[in-house]
Design a protein around this motif. Structure first.
Motif, PDB file in Angstrom:
ATOM      1  N   UNK A 164       0.812  -1.230   0.000  1.00  0.00           N
ATOM      2  CA  UNK A 164       0.000   0.000   0.000  1.00  0.00           C
ATOM      3  C   UNK A 164       0.838   1.270   0.000  1.00  0.00           C
ATOM      4  N   UNK A 165       2.009   1.235   0.640  1.00  0.00           N
ATOM      5  CA  UNK A 165       2.832   2.438   0.730  1.00  0.00           C
ATOM      6  C   UNK A 165       3.722   2.663  -0.489  1.00  0.00           C
ATOM      7  N   UNK A 166       3.737   1.707  -1.418  1.00  0.00           N
ATOM      8  CA  UNK A 166       4.624   1.802  -2.576  1.00  0.00           C
ATOM      9  C   UNK A 166       4.225   3.008  -3.430  1.00  0.00           C
ATOM     10  N   UNK A 167       5.194   3.839  -3.836  1.00  0.00           N
ATOM     11  CA  UNK A 167       4.860   5.063  -4.589  1.00  0.00           C
ATOM     12  C   UNK A 167       4.046   4.764  -5.848  1.00  0.00           C
ATOM     13  N   UNK A 168       2.924   5.429  -5.977  1.00  0.00           N
ATOM     14  CA  UNK A 168       2.037   5.171  -7.119  1.00  0.00           C
ATOM     15  C   UNK A 168       2.696   5.501  -8.442  1.00  0.00           C
ATOM     16  N   UNK A 169       3.597   6.476  -8.453  1.00  0.00           N
ATOM     17  CA  UNK A 169       4.249   6.861  -9.699  1.00  0.00           C
ATOM     18  C   UNK A 169       5.174   5.750 -10.199  1.00  0.00           C
ATOM     19  N   UNK A 170       5.816   5.039  -9.275  1.00  0.00           N
ATOM     20  CA  UNK A 170       6.681   3.916  -9.661  1.00  0.00           C
ATOM     21  C   UNK A 170       5.814   2.724 -10.077  1.00  0.00           C
ATOM     22  N   UNK A 171       4.744   2.470  -9.318  1.00  0.00           N
ATOM     23  CA  UNK A 171       3.822   1.384  -9.677  1.00  0.00           C
ATOM     24  C   UNK A 171       3.260   1.603 -11.086  1.00  0.00           C
ATOM     25  N   UNK A 172       2.874   2.840 -11.388  1.00  0.00           N
ATOM     26  CA  UNK A 172       2.319   3.146 -12.716  1.00  0.00           C
ATOM     27  C   UNK A 172       3.351   2.900 -13.808  1.00  0.00           C
ATOM     28  N   UNK A 173       4.611   3.255 -13.535  1.00  0.00           N
ATOM     29  CA  UNK A 173       5.670   3.010 -14.516  1.00  0.00           C
ATOM     30  C   UNK A 173       5.894   1.536 -14.771  1.00  0.00           C
ATOM     31  N   UNK A 174       5.830   0.737 -13.725  1.00  0.00           N
ATOM     32  CA  UNK A 174       5.960  -0.715 -13.880  1.00  0.00           C
ATOM     33  C   UNK A 174       4.798  -1.291 -14.674  1.00  0.00           C
ATOM     34  N   UNK A 175       3.578  -0.814 -14.396  1.00  0.00           N
ATOM     35  CA  UNK A 175       2.403  -1.295 -15.111  1.00  0.00           C
ATOM     36  C   UNK A 175       2.439  -0.889 -16.585  1.00  0.00           C
ATOM     37  N   UNK A 176       2.940   0.329 -16.850  1.00  0.00           N
ATOM     38  CA  UNK A 176       3.072   0.776 -18.237  1.00  0.00           C
ATOM     39  C   UNK A 176       4.007  -0.147 -19.014  1.00  0.00           C
ATOM     40  N   UNK A 177       5.096  -0.549 -18.374  1.00  0.00           N
ATOM     41  CA  UNK A 177       6.055  -1.445 -19.037  1.00  0.00           C
ATOM     42  C   UNK A 177       5.411  -2.794 -19.329  1.00  0.00           C
TER      43      UNK A 177
ATOM     44  N   UNK B  42      -6.376   2.776 -12.599  1.00  0.00           N
ATOM     45  CA  UNK B  42      -5.413   3.592 -13.340  1.00  0.00           C
ATOM     46  C   UNK B  42      -6.109   4.229 -14.550  1.00  0.00           C
ATOM     47  N   UNK B  43      -7.025   5.153 -14.308  1.00  0.00           N
ATOM     48  CA  UNK B  43      -7.798   5.738 -15.408  1.00  0.00           C
ATOM     49  C   UNK B  43      -6.940   6.448 -16.446  1.00  0.00           C
ATOM     50  N   UNK B  44      -5.790   6.999 -16.043  1.00  0.00           N
ATOM     51  CA  UNK B  44      -4.933   7.679 -17.025  1.00  0.00           C
ATOM     52  C   UNK B  44      -4.459   6.705 -18.098  1.00  0.00           C
ATOM     53  N   UNK B  45      -4.054   5.504 -17.685  1.00  0.00           N
ATOM     54  CA  UNK B  45      -3.627   4.492 -18.651  1.00  0.00           C
ATOM     55  C   UNK B  45      -4.815   3.911 -19.400  1.00  0.00           C
ATOM     56  N   UNK B  46      -5.940   3.737 -18.723  1.00  0.00           N
ATOM     57  CA  UNK B  46      -7.114   3.120 -19.331  1.00  0.00           C
ATOM     58  C   UNK B  46      -7.765   4.023 -20.368  1.00  0.00           C
ATOM     59  N   UNK B  47      -7.692   5.338 -20.171  1.00  0.00           N
ATOM     60  CA  UNK B  47      -8.262   6.267 -21.148  1.00  0.00           C
ATOM     61  C   UNK B  47      -7.622   6.073 -22.510  1.00  0.00           C
ATOM     62  N   UNK B  48      -6.310   5.858 -22.533  1.00  0.00           N
ATOM     63  CA  UNK B  48      -5.601   5.627 -23.790  1.00  0.00           C
ATOM     64  C   UNK B  48      -6.120   4.370 -24.472  1.00  0.00           C
ATOM     65  N   UNK B  49      -6.270   3.279 -23.704  1.00  0.00           N
ATOM     66  CA  UNK B  49      -6.780   2.029 -24.271  1.00  0.00           C
ATOM     67  C   UNK B  49      -8.208   2.198 -24.778  1.00  0.00           C
ATOM     68  N   UNK B  50      -9.018   2.933 -24.030  1.00  0.00           N
ATOM     69  CA  UNK B  50     -10.409   3.139 -24.433  1.00  0.00           C
ATOM     70  C   UNK B  50     -10.483   3.879 -25.768  1.00  0.00           C
ATOM     71  N   UNK B  51      -9.640   4.895 -25.939  1.00  0.00           N
ATOM     72  CA  UNK B  51      -9.637   5.649 -27.203  1.00  0.00           C
ATOM     73  C   UNK B  51      -9.176   4.768 -28.359  1.00  0.00           C
ATOM     74  N   UNK B  52      -8.136   3.988 -28.127  1.00  0.00           N
ATOM     75  CA  UNK B  52      -7.575   3.159 -29.190  1.00  0.00           C
ATOM     76  C   UNK B  52      -8.506   2.013 -29.583  1.00  0.00           C
ATOM     77  N   UNK B  53      -9.358   1.586 -28.656  1.00  0.00           N
ATOM     78  CA  UNK B  53     -10.201   0.408 -28.899  1.00  0.00           C
ATOM     79  C   UNK B  53     -11.450   0.720 -29.707  1.00  0.00           C
TER      80      UNK B  53
END
Length: 262
Positions: free
Chosen positions: A14-27, A94-105
């Motif tokens: 829970x304490x893991x920085x969200x910005x790092x988690x998001x970068x890992x998920x993006x990869x 992660x709506x920021x990442x999901x918005x991109x997928x929604x547009x592309x789909x």
């Protein structure tokens, strides 16, 4: 590899920085999508959707949506599957990442902005449930509860892990995949300065990815354990269960469990 170790992954903390988690998920999303890791399971998922009469998929623990984009596109190209729609959900949306997928789909992918617990899916999220690359995060009791909730709500479910649980996959996580991550980061969308900073200047994203990738393989449930979990979650045998592995074009494997009401 039969051994299963319930070690920790950074992205679960829970304490893991969200910005790092998001970068890992993006990869993960980038690599899974561009390598087509889950393309081999499309015929299996199509069969399960047809068995349940479903065109709606609810993805649990979606992360950045890495397992979904290619699978949804491939399904919608098949006869009778043109109306397939995926709703992305996660305990950490992660709506920021999901918005991109929604547009592309072009209407094939949507998302739920509120947190969704895979162990107790809200009743309004109806459809065939899927979990890509995330089931290993759950300890046996929670993993069984996910299946039991699907059985209780009479919702079909598919569990997919993009590995076959082999020692050479751990070696890849230590050697080739980190190099690919350093190269691929420059091309990932959406663009984030934070991703560049925590990859090249303070390399928390690649280091934590190496650890989590290794632990993911050690935590994975092999097919026999997946089937045992399903049978405990479905003591009345009210579901049809299928389990196994399919090969990816690269020679790697995808481990899967599929279940739907009889």
């Amino acid at each position: 590899m039969k051994i299963r170790l319930q070690l920790f992954e950074f992205e679960d903390l829970p304490w893991f920085p969200s910005v790092v988690r998001a970068g890992m998920m993006d990869y993960l999303r980038f690599m899974i999508s561009h390598l087509g890791i889950y393309r081999p399971i499309v015929p299996l998922l199509r069969k399960a959707l047809q068995a349940t009469g479903q065109h709606q998929i609810v993805e649990l623990g979606a992360g950045a949506g890495g397992g979904t984009e290619g699978v949804a596109r491939a399904l919608r190209q098949l006869p009778g599957m043109e109306q397939t729609h995926v709703t992305l959900t996660d305990l950490y949306p992660q709506p920021a990442a999901w918005q991109l997928l929604a547009r592309q789909s072009q209407g094939g992918i949507g998302y739920e902005t509120a947190p969704v617990d895979a162990l107790a899916v809200p009743a309004h999220l109806t459809g065939f449930r899927t979990i890509f690359s995330a089931y290993h995060h759950f300890a046996p009791s929670a993993a069984e509860a996910i299946l039991a909730d699907a059985v209780r709500q009479r919702a079909g479910i598919g569990i997919f892990e993009g590995a076959g649980k082999h020692w050479h996959e751990i070696l890849l996580a230590w050697t080739i995949l980190p190099v690919l991550q350093l190269l691929a980061t420059l091309f990932m969308q959406p663009f984030r300065l934070s991703r560049l900073f925590f990859t090249y200047l303070v390399p928390l994203i690649p280091l934590c990815t190496i650890w989590d990738g290794t632990v993911s393989i050690l935590r994975m449930y092999p097919p026999d354990q997946l089937l045992a979990l399903a049978r405990r979650a479905d003591p009345k045998a009210s579901f049809e269960w299928q389990v196994g592995k399919v090969k990816h074009w690269s020679g790697s494997q995808v481990t899967y469990l599929l279940g739907w009401p009889r």
